[in-house]
Design a protein around this motif. Structure first.
Motif, PDB file in Angstrom:
ATOM      1  N   ALA A  10      30.719 -14.432 -59.329  1.00  0.00           N
ATOM      2  CA  ALA A  10      29.685 -15.463 -59.291  1.00  0.00           C
ATOM      3  C   ALA A  10      30.266 -16.852 -59.023  1.00  0.00           C
ATOM      4  CB  ALA A  10      28.900 -15.473 -60.599  1.00  0.00           C
ATOM      5  N   ASP A  11      31.398 -17.172 -59.642  1.00  0.00           N
ATOM      6  CA  ASP A  11      31.964 -18.509 -59.465  1.00  0.00           C
ATOM      7  C   ASP A  11      33.034 -18.562 -58.375  1.00  0.00           C
ATOM      8  OD1 ASP A  11      33.545 -17.002 -61.154  1.00  0.00           O
ATOM      9  OD2 ASP A  11      33.769 -18.535 -62.682  1.00  0.00           O
ATOM     10  N   ALA A  12      33.189 -17.477 -57.636  1.00  0.00           N
ATOM     11  CA  ALA A  12      34.100 -17.440 -56.490  1.00  0.00           C
ATOM     12  C   ALA A  12      33.564 -16.390 -55.507  1.00  0.00           C
ATOM     13  CB  ALA A  12      35.511 -17.096 -56.944  1.00  0.00           C
ATOM     14  N   PRO A  13      32.419 -16.672 -54.854  1.00  0.00           N
ATOM     15  CA  PRO A  13      31.725 -15.636 -54.087  1.00  0.00           C
ATOM     16  C   PRO A  13      32.499 -15.035 -52.911  1.00  0.00           C
ATOM     17  CG  PRO A  13      30.565 -17.750 -53.951  1.00  0.00           C
ATOM     18  CD  PRO A  13      31.698 -17.929 -54.895  1.00  0.00           C
ATOM     19  N   ARG A  14      33.574 -15.670 -52.482  1.00  0.00           N
ATOM     20  CA  ARG A  14      34.372 -15.055 -51.416  1.00  0.00           C
ATOM     21  C   ARG A  14      35.399 -14.078 -51.971  1.00  0.00           C
ATOM     22  NH1 ARG A  14      35.922 -20.194 -47.943  1.00  0.00           N
ATOM     23  NH2 ARG A  14      37.757 -19.776 -49.171  1.00  0.00           N
ATOM     24  N   ILE A  15      35.500 -13.996 -53.301  1.00  0.00           N
ATOM     25  CA  ILE A  15      36.439 -13.088 -53.948  1.00  0.00           C
ATOM     26  C   ILE A  15      35.675 -11.854 -54.405  1.00  0.00           C
ATOM     27  CG2 ILE A  15      38.077 -12.764 -55.851  1.00  0.00           C
ATOM     28  CD1 ILE A  15      39.025 -14.862 -53.864  1.00  0.00           C
ATOM     29  N   ARG A  16      36.179 -10.691 -54.025  1.00  0.00           N
ATOM     30  CA  ARG A  16      35.586  -9.421 -54.447  1.00  0.00           C
ATOM     31  C   ARG A  16      36.678  -8.563 -55.069  1.00  0.00           C
ATOM     32  NH1 ARG A  16      32.743  -9.437 -48.902  1.00  0.00           N
ATOM     33  NH2 ARG A  16      30.968 -10.771 -49.372  1.00  0.00           N
ATOM     34  N   LEU A  17      36.380  -8.018 -56.256  1.00  0.00           N
ATOM     35  CA  LEU A  17      37.337  -7.204 -56.993  1.00  0.00           C
ATOM     36  C   LEU A  17      36.824  -5.772 -57.103  1.00  0.00           C
ATOM     37  CD1 LEU A  17      38.185  -9.651 -59.916  1.00  0.00           C
ATOM     38  CD2 LEU A  17      39.418  -9.325 -57.790  1.00  0.00           C
ATOM     39  N   VAL A  18      37.720  -4.829 -57.003  1.00  0.00           N
ATOM     40  CA  VAL A  18      37.400  -3.413 -57.136  1.00  0.00           C
ATOM     41  C   VAL A  18      37.606  -2.998 -58.585  1.00  0.00           C
ATOM     42  CG1 VAL A  18      38.070  -1.085 -56.428  1.00  0.00           C
ATOM     43  CG2 VAL A  18      38.073  -2.937 -54.763  1.00  0.00           C
ATOM     44  N   GLY A  19      36.744  -2.127 -59.075  1.00  0.00           N
ATOM     45  CA  GLY A  19      36.891  -1.607 -60.430  1.00  0.00           C
ATOM     46  C   GLY A  19      35.890  -0.492 -60.674  1.00  0.00           C
ATOM     47  N   ASN A  20      35.716  -0.165 -61.923  1.00  0.00           N
ATOM     48  CA  ASN A  20      34.757   0.873 -62.316  1.00  0.00           C
ATOM     49  C   ASN A  20      33.687   0.229 -63.190  1.00  0.00           C
ATOM     50  OD1 ASN A  20      37.718   2.334 -62.554  1.00  0.00           O
ATOM     51  ND2 ASN A  20      36.229   3.468 -61.356  1.00  0.00           N
ATOM     52  N   LEU A  21      32.464   0.706 -63.059  1.00  0.00           N
ATOM     53  CA  LEU A  21      31.373   0.281 -63.922  1.00  0.00           C
ATOM     54  C   LEU A  21      31.356   1.214 -65.120  1.00  0.00           C
ATOM     55  CD1 LEU A  21      28.933  -1.679 -64.134  1.00  0.00           C
ATOM     56  CD2 LEU A  21      27.562   0.150 -63.096  1.00  0.00           C
ATOM     57  N   VAL A  22      31.496   0.644 -66.314  1.00  0.00           N
ATOM     58  CA  VAL A  22      31.548   1.437 -67.546  1.00  0.00           C
ATOM     59  C   VAL A  22      30.496   0.918 -68.521  1.00  0.00           C
ATOM     60  CG1 VAL A  22      33.982   2.105 -67.299  1.00  0.00           C
ATOM     61  CG2 VAL A  22      33.401  -0.019 -68.487  1.00  0.00           C
ATOM     62  N   SER A  23      30.149   1.741 -69.504  1.00  0.00           N
ATOM     63  CA  SER A  23      29.132   1.359 -70.483  1.00  0.00           C
ATOM     64  C   SER A  23      29.652   0.345 -71.502  1.00  0.00           C
ATOM     65  CB  SER A  23      28.595   2.594 -71.202  1.00  0.00           C
ATOM     66  OG  SER A  23      29.651   3.252 -71.878  1.00  0.00           O
ATOM     67  N   GLU A  24      30.952   0.361 -71.764  1.00  0.00           N
ATOM     68  CA  GLU A  24      31.584  -0.559 -72.710  1.00  0.00           C
ATOM     69  C   GLU A  24      33.086  -0.545 -72.446  1.00  0.00           C
ATOM     70  OE1 GLU A  24      30.511   1.066 -76.477  1.00  0.00           O
ATOM     71  OE2 GLU A  24      31.900   2.721 -76.313  1.00  0.00           O
ATOM     72  N   PRO A  25      33.826  -1.520 -72.971  1.00  0.00           N
ATOM     73  CA  PRO A  25      35.273  -1.558 -72.728  1.00  0.00           C
ATOM     74  C   PRO A  25      35.947  -0.243 -73.121  1.00  0.00           C
ATOM     75  CG  PRO A  25      34.565  -3.574 -73.807  1.00  0.00           C
ATOM     76  CD  PRO A  25      33.382  -2.645 -73.798  1.00  0.00           C
ATOM     77  N   GLY A  26      36.761   0.280 -72.226  1.00  0.00           N
ATOM     78  CA  GLY A  26      37.518   1.494 -72.499  1.00  0.00           C
ATOM     79  C   GLY A  26      36.744   2.789 -72.375  1.00  0.00           C
ATOM     80  N   ALA A  27      35.466   2.716 -71.996  1.00  0.00           N
ATOM     81  CA  ALA A  27      34.667   3.940 -71.857  1.00  0.00           C
ATOM     82  C   ALA A  27      35.151   4.757 -70.660  1.00  0.00           C
ATOM     83  CB  ALA A  27      33.195   3.590 -71.694  1.00  0.00           C
ATOM     84  N   ARG A  28      34.778   6.030 -70.669  1.00  0.00           N
ATOM     85  CA  ARG A  28      35.144   6.909 -69.550  1.00  0.00           C
ATOM     86  C   ARG A  28      34.555   6.380 -68.243  1.00  0.00           C
ATOM     87  NH1 ARG A  28      36.970  11.990 -70.368  1.00  0.00           N
ATOM     88  NH2 ARG A  28      35.707  12.833 -68.692  1.00  0.00           N
ATOM     89  N   LEU A  29      35.195   6.728 -67.141  1.00  0.00           N
ATOM     90  CA  LEU A  29      34.761   6.253 -65.833  1.00  0.00           C
ATOM     91  C   LEU A  29      33.374   6.758 -65.458  1.00  0.00           C
ATOM     92  CD1 LEU A  29      38.058   6.603 -63.788  1.00  0.00           C
ATOM     93  CD2 LEU A  29      37.233   4.662 -65.122  1.00  0.00           C
ATOM     94  N   ASN A  30      32.926   7.826 -66.094  1.00  0.00           N
ATOM     95  CA  ASN A  30      31.604   8.373 -65.784  1.00  0.00           C
ATOM     96  C   ASN A  30      30.576   8.022 -66.869  1.00  0.00           C
ATOM     97  OD1 ASN A  30      32.429  10.025 -67.846  1.00  0.00           O
ATOM     98  ND2 ASN A  30      32.370  11.919 -66.666  1.00  0.00           N
ATOM     99  N   SER A  31      30.818   6.947 -67.615  1.00  0.00           N
ATOM    100  CA  SER A  31      29.940   6.601 -68.728  1.00  0.00           C
ATOM    101  C   SER A  31      28.632   5.937 -68.296  1.00  0.00           C
ATOM    102  CB  SER A  31      30.675   5.695 -69.730  1.00  0.00           C
ATOM    103  OG  SER A  31      31.059   4.476 -69.109  1.00  0.00           O
ATOM    104  N   VAL A  32      28.528   5.514 -67.056  1.00  0.00           N
ATOM    105  CA  VAL A  32      27.280   4.945 -66.539  1.00  0.00           C
ATOM    106  C   VAL A  32      26.717   5.934 -65.517  1.00  0.00           C
ATOM    107  CG1 VAL A  32      26.235   3.046 -65.237  1.00  0.00           C
ATOM    108  CG2 VAL A  32      28.055   2.571 -66.882  1.00  0.00           C
ATOM    109  N   PRO A  33      25.511   6.449 -65.743  1.00  0.00           N
ATOM    110  CA  PRO A  33      24.922   7.386 -64.792  1.00  0.00           C
ATOM    111  C   PRO A  33      24.761   6.755 -63.403  1.00  0.00           C
ATOM    112  CG  PRO A  33      23.629   7.296 -66.817  1.00  0.00           C
ATOM    113  CD  PRO A  33      24.641   6.192 -66.894  1.00  0.00           C
ATOM    114  N   ALA A  34      25.012   7.525 -62.384  1.00  0.00           N
ATOM    115  CA  ALA A  34      24.960   7.026 -61.005  1.00  0.00           C
ATOM    116  C   ALA A  34      23.615   6.388 -60.672  1.00  0.00           C
ATOM    117  CB  ALA A  34      25.264   8.163 -60.032  1.00  0.00           C
ATOM    118  N   GLU A  35      22.539   6.903 -61.235  1.00  0.00           N
ATOM    119  CA  GLU A  35      21.222   6.351 -60.911  1.00  0.00           C
ATOM    120  C   GLU A  35      20.996   4.944 -61.479  1.00  0.00           C
ATOM    121  OE1 GLU A  35      20.829   9.232 -64.378  1.00  0.00           O
ATOM    122  OE2 GLU A  35      21.683   9.357 -62.375  1.00  0.00           O
TER     123      GLU A  35
END
Length: 138
Positions: free
Chosen positions: A88-113
């Motif tokens: 948001a505060d650097a819109p030309r910067i894009r970072l790769v990561g995983n979407l998780v339900s909470e810190p340290g959660a499994r990589l599949n903790s957020v349903p794809a839908e």
């Protein structure tokens, strides 16, 4: 889990992340933010750098759901997501990561839908300092 390859230019990024801070390299002369980290500013060619703290908020710019064959470390968490987050505060910067339900959660903790381009996210960190993303609460 795989660990990042840390080089001299990127080492401060990982050191700050281990402390729970998201910082982006910037030029100490012209202020241009840059990621991935590198020794020279692409705008003014200066070698002077500093690390600017950012809020760690952004939006999902894109995402993918990898399908097998996968590396063994990730196959047991399949299906999982990989998101590209525009800061948001650097819109030309894009970072790769995983979407998780909470810190340290499994990589599949957020349903794809539940994953949507444009969804607002906030950085969270694993115990080892790996940046991940969680959906912002309304």
């Amino acid at each position: 889990m795989l660990t990042p390859v840390v080089d001299d230019d990127g080492a401060p990024f990982w050191e700050y992340a281990a402390q729970g801070e998201l910082r982006i390299q910037s030029c100490a002369d012209c202020g241009e933010l840059r990621f991935p980290p590198r020794p020279c500013c692409p705008l003014c060619r200066s070698f002077a750098t500093e690390w600017r703290r950012v809020a760690g908020r952004g939006r999902i710019w894109s995402y993918v759901l990898p399908h097998p064959p996968l590396l063994p470390e990730y196959a047991e968490q399949s299906p999982y997501n990989v998101v590209l987050v525009e800061l948001a505060d650097a819109p030309r910067i894009r970072l790769v990561g995983n979407l998780v339900s909470e810190p340290g959660a499994r990589l599949n903790s957020v349903p794809a839908e539940r994953i949507r381009i444009g969804a607002r996210v906030q950085v969270v960190f694993t115990d080892t300092g790996l940046p991940q993303w969680a959906l912002e609460r309304p």
